[in-house]
Design a protein around this motif. Structure first.
Motif, PDB file in Angstrom:
ATOM      1  N   ARG A  98       0.739  -1.259   0.026  1.00 26.43           N
ATOM      2  CA  ARG A  98      -0.043  -0.102  -0.175  1.00 26.43           C
ATOM      3  C   ARG A  98       0.868   1.161  -0.057  1.00 26.43           C
ATOM      4  O   ARG A  98       0.571   2.195  -0.666  1.00 26.43           O
ATOM      5  N   TYR A  99       1.943   1.314   0.867  1.00 23.05           N
ATOM      6  CA  TYR A  99       2.514   2.526   0.796  1.00 23.05           C
ATOM      7  C   TYR A  99       3.689   2.522  -0.273  1.00 23.05           C
ATOM      8  O   TYR A  99       3.699   3.690  -0.649  1.00 23.05           O
ATOM      9  N   GLU A 100       3.956   1.256  -0.863  1.00 22.22           N
ATOM     10  CA  GLU A 100       5.104   1.463  -1.882  1.00 22.22           C
ATOM     11  C   GLU A 100       4.353   2.022  -3.050  1.00 22.22           C
ATOM     12  O   GLU A 100       4.742   2.857  -3.902  1.00 22.22           O
ATOM     13  N   ASN A 101       3.003   1.588  -3.157  1.00 25.35           N
ATOM     14  CA  ASN A 101       1.945   2.058  -4.206  1.00 25.35           C
ATOM     15  C   ASN A 101       2.007   3.619  -4.299  1.00 25.35           C
ATOM     16  O   ASN A 101       1.908   4.357  -5.083  1.00 25.35           O
ATOM     17  N   LEU A 102       1.567   4.013  -2.719  1.00 26.81           N
ATOM     18  CA  LEU A 102       1.331   5.472  -2.815  1.00 26.81           C
ATOM     19  C   LEU A 102       2.603   6.388  -3.000  1.00 26.81           C
ATOM     20  O   LEU A 102       2.333   7.438  -3.536  1.00 26.81           O
ATOM     21  N   LEU A 103       3.577   5.646  -2.311  1.00 24.55           N
ATOM     22  CA  LEU A 103       4.807   6.669  -2.715  1.00 24.55           C
ATOM     23  C   LEU A 103       5.403   6.698  -4.003  1.00 24.55           C
ATOM     24  O   LEU A 103       5.998   7.652  -4.394  1.00 24.55           O
ATOM     25  N   SER A 104       4.923   5.599  -4.984  1.00 24.01           N
ATOM     26  CA  SER A 104       5.288   5.515  -6.381  1.00 24.01           C
ATOM     27  C   SER A 104       4.683   6.632  -7.185  1.00 24.01           C
ATOM     28  O   SER A 104       5.369   7.100  -8.343  1.00 24.01           O
ATOM     29  N   ARG A 105       3.597   7.284  -6.583  1.00 25.39           N
ATOM     30  CA  ARG A 105       2.963   8.306  -7.271  1.00 25.39           C
ATOM     31  C   ARG A 105       3.228   9.799  -6.675  1.00 25.39           C
ATOM     32  O   ARG A 105       2.783  10.609  -6.920  1.00 25.39           O
ATOM     33  N   ALA A 106       4.271   9.722  -5.913  1.00 21.59           N
ATOM     34  CA  ALA A 106       4.579  10.929  -5.331  1.00 21.59           C
ATOM     35  C   ALA A 106       5.349  11.908  -6.244  1.00 21.59           C
ATOM     36  O   ALA A 106       5.927  11.771  -7.285  1.00 21.59           O
ATOM     37  N   PRO A 107       4.602  13.326  -6.235  1.00 23.32           N
ATOM     38  CA  PRO A 107       4.874  14.283  -7.353  1.00 23.32           C
ATOM     39  C   PRO A 107       6.148  14.898  -7.161  1.00 23.32           C
ATOM     40  O   PRO A 107       6.682  15.429  -7.972  1.00 23.32           O
ATOM     41  N   GLY A 108       6.861  14.668  -6.121  1.00 21.43           N
ATOM     42  CA  GLY A 108       8.134  15.309  -5.826  1.00 21.43           C
ATOM     43  C   GLY A 108       8.827  14.299  -5.064  1.00 21.43           C
ATOM     44  O   GLY A 108       9.097  13.267  -5.037  1.00 21.43           O
ATOM     45  N   ASN A 109       9.679  14.812  -3.910  1.00 18.36           N
ATOM     46  CA  ASN A 109      10.152  14.240  -3.068  1.00 18.36           C
ATOM     47  C   ASN A 109       9.596  13.338  -2.182  1.00 18.36           C
ATOM     48  O   ASN A 109       8.428  13.619  -1.444  1.00 18.36           O
ATOM     49  N   ARG A 110       9.918  11.769  -2.055  1.00 19.03           N
ATOM     50  CA  ARG A 110       9.053  10.723  -1.591  1.00 19.03           C
ATOM     51  C   ARG A 110       8.992  10.976  -0.121  1.00 19.03           C
ATOM     52  O   ARG A 110       8.059  10.779   0.409  1.00 19.03           O
ATOM     53  N   THR A 111      10.130  11.342   0.490  1.00 14.75           N
ATOM     54  CA  THR A 111      10.305  11.412   2.108  1.00 14.75           C
ATOM     55  C   THR A 111       9.413  12.707   2.510  1.00 14.75           C
ATOM     56  O   THR A 111       8.502  12.453   3.433  1.00 14.75           O
ATOM     57  N   TRP A 112       9.094  13.737   1.702  1.00 18.65           N
ATOM     58  CA  TRP A 112       8.159  14.601   2.459  1.00 18.65           C
ATOM     59  C   TRP A 112       6.750  14.582   2.018  1.00 18.65           C
ATOM     60  O   TRP A 112       5.839  14.827   2.754  1.00 18.65           O
ATOM     61  N   TYR A 113       6.638  13.614   0.997  1.00 19.48           N
ATOM     62  CA  TYR A 113       5.236  13.446   0.297  1.00 19.48           C
ATOM     63  C   TYR A 113       4.972  12.381   1.465  1.00 19.48           C
ATOM     64  O   TYR A 113       3.657  12.320   1.903  1.00 19.48           O
ATOM     65  N   ALA A 114       5.570  11.265   1.804  1.00 22.93           N
ATOM     66  CA  ALA A 114       5.213  10.164   2.825  1.00 22.93           C
ATOM     67  C   ALA A 114       4.817  11.251   4.339  1.00 22.93           C
ATOM     68  O   ALA A 114       3.972  10.704   4.996  1.00 22.93           O
ATOM     69  N   LEU A 115       5.746  12.206   4.781  1.00 24.22           N
ATOM     70  CA  LEU A 115       5.415  12.924   5.798  1.00 24.22           C
ATOM     71  C   LEU A 115       3.780  13.353   5.831  1.00 24.22           C
ATOM     72  O   LEU A 115       3.383  13.378   6.700  1.00 24.22           O
ATOM     73  N   ARG A 116       3.638  14.092   4.683  1.00 11.80           N
ATOM     74  CA  ARG A 116       2.444  14.982   4.482  1.00 11.80           C
ATOM     75  C   ARG A 116       1.212  13.884   4.439  1.00 11.80           C
ATOM     76  O   ARG A 116       0.027  14.063   5.098  1.00 11.80           O
ATOM     77  N   THR A 117       1.399  12.956   3.769  1.00  4.54           N
ATOM     78  CA  THR A 117      -0.030  12.099   3.207  1.00  4.54           C
ATOM     79  C   THR A 117       0.076  10.824   4.338  1.00  4.54           C
ATOM     80  O   THR A 117      -1.167  10.194   4.031  1.00  4.54           O
ATOM     81  N   VAL A 118       0.878  10.301   4.918  1.00  2.00           N
ATOM     82  CA  VAL A 118       0.782   9.254   5.847  1.00  2.00           C
ATOM     83  C   VAL A 118       0.884   9.786   7.342  1.00  2.00           C
ATOM     84  O   VAL A 118      -0.048   9.489   8.070  1.00  2.00           O
ATOM     85  N   TYR A 119       1.979  10.180   7.732  1.00  2.00           N
ATOM     86  CA  TYR A 119       2.432  10.564   9.040  1.00  2.00           C
ATOM     87  C   TYR A 119       1.508  11.823   9.595  1.00  2.00           C
ATOM     88  O   TYR A 119       0.823  11.625  10.624  1.00  2.00           O
ATOM     89  N   LEU A 120       1.570  13.011   8.866  1.00  2.00           N
ATOM     90  CA  LEU A 120       0.632  13.846   9.301  1.00  2.00           C
ATOM     91  C   LEU A 120      -0.758  13.649   9.235  1.00  2.00           C
ATOM     92  O   LEU A 120      -1.546  14.125  10.161  1.00  2.00           O
ATOM     93  N   LEU A 121      -1.210  13.133   8.219  1.00  4.04           N
ATOM     94  CA  LEU A 121      -2.672  12.743   8.397  1.00  4.04           C
ATOM     95  C   LEU A 121      -2.993  11.780   9.114  1.00  4.04           C
ATOM     96  O   LEU A 121      -4.155  12.050   9.815  1.00  4.04           O
ATOM     97  N   GLN A 122      -2.319  10.775   9.517  1.00  3.50           N
ATOM     98  CA  GLN A 122      -2.468   9.808  10.564  1.00  3.50           C
ATOM     99  C   GLN A 122      -2.674  10.632  12.020  1.00  3.50           C
ATOM    100  O   GLN A 122      -3.441  10.371  12.850  1.00  3.50           O
ATOM    101  N   ALA A 123      -1.747  11.689  12.197  1.00  2.90           N
ATOM    102  CA  ALA A 123      -1.857  12.338  13.593  1.00  2.90           C
ATOM    103  C   ALA A 123      -3.134  12.808  13.630  1.00  2.90           C
ATOM    104  O   ALA A 123      -3.739  12.980  14.653  1.00  2.90           O
ATOM    105  N   ALA A 124      -3.420  13.588  12.520  1.00  2.00           N
ATOM    106  CA  ALA A 124      -4.795  14.171  12.390  1.00  2.00           C
ATOM    107  C   ALA A 124      -6.011  13.658  12.865  1.00  2.00           C
ATOM    108  O   ALA A 124      -6.953  13.932  13.467  1.00  2.00           O
TER     109      ALA A 124
END
Length: 273
Positions: A98-124
């Protein structure tokens, strides 16, 4: 017994947000070091336990001590059991598809994309879903039967999660079951015992909050509604069934087994039933 302490509760919202964010940011740092993001699933339960403990500490002198203790214990037991189960299940595995598929579509830097769309979203989401835990801890009313009814609904949910997870683990551990669909035990009653269990856990915690009066009920009803939407139509049931749809035996299993709420399996009329 006084009115609901809105000012203190507002401060707690910030404490809860900080607690959830701290757990998810720490997990993000560990994930970067390990090179896998699947460990965020373990952090989900830990973050709820952290919010519950922070709320219990911050609400001292505000809410009823019995309800504070009850809602903290229920949340921590559920969250830590879930975290331990997911950690054991994922040990030795690589990245979750699931995460491999999500991050493969990252429009830019995968690390910051993961932070925004996975970690910060889950914290919220942890902050939002935990509203009944926070509101219940600040309700000054003494415990009544409704809180214990909520605890009973929570217990049904924990049973379905714990027993369903154990049954699935035993099934997968048997080499004879390789390639087969799990359709035994609780999995014969519902295709998703663990998601149904989550559903019961959060509606049960909402009932504990309702026991504190109209104010905590009103402020926290969004939590079980949001969790129900996630489990049934969001990242839970819908995505998992899309992944399972092509497996041999899935169509027959889905035809006879409830998609969410438990019930006896339908009999196959073609087999003479």
């Amino acid at each position: 017994m006084g009115p609901f302490p809105w000012d203190a509760f507002a401060v707690n919202l910030a404490w809860a947000a900080a607690s959830a964010l701290a757990v998810l940011l720490a997990t993000f740092a560990i994930a970067l070091r390990k090179g896998v993001h699947r460990i965020v699933d373990t952090a989900w339960g830990v973050a709820f336990a952290a919010v519950a403990v922070a709320t219990w500490y911050a609400s001292a002198g505000e809410g009823d001590p019995g309800r504070r203790a009850l809602v903290t214990a229920l949340t921590a037991v559920w969250g830590l059991r879930l975290a331990a189960h997911i950690a054991r299940r994922g040990r030795g595995h690589g990245e979750d598809p699931r995460y491999e598929n999500l991050l493969s579509r990252a429009p830019g830097n995968r690390t910051w994309y993961a932070l925004r769309t996975v970690y910060l979203l889950q914290a919220a989401l942890v902050w939002l879903v935990s509203l009944p835990v926070q509101a219940a801890a600040y309700a000054p009313r003494p415990l009544s039967a409704l809180a214990w009814a909520g605890a009973a609904v929570w217990a049904v949910g924990l049973f379905f999660e714990t027993v369903g997870d154990a049954q699935l683990a035993r099934f997968k551990a048997d080499p004879a079951n390789r390639g087969r669909i799990m359709d035994q035990g609780l999995w014969a009653l519902t295709r998703h015992p663990n998601y149904f269990g989550d559903f019961c856990v959060w509606w049960g915690l909402f009932l504990v909050a309702c026991d504190g009066g109209a104010a905590p009920a009103a402020v926290s009803v969004v939590s079980p509604l949001a969790m129900s939407a996630l489990l049934i139509g969001g990242s839970g049931k819908r995505l998992l069934e899309r992944h399972m749809a092509g497996r041999p035996g899935w169509a027959a299993y889905a035809a006879r087994t409830s998609g969410f709420f438990p019930r006896p399996p339908r009999r196959d009329r073609r087999a003479g039933g």
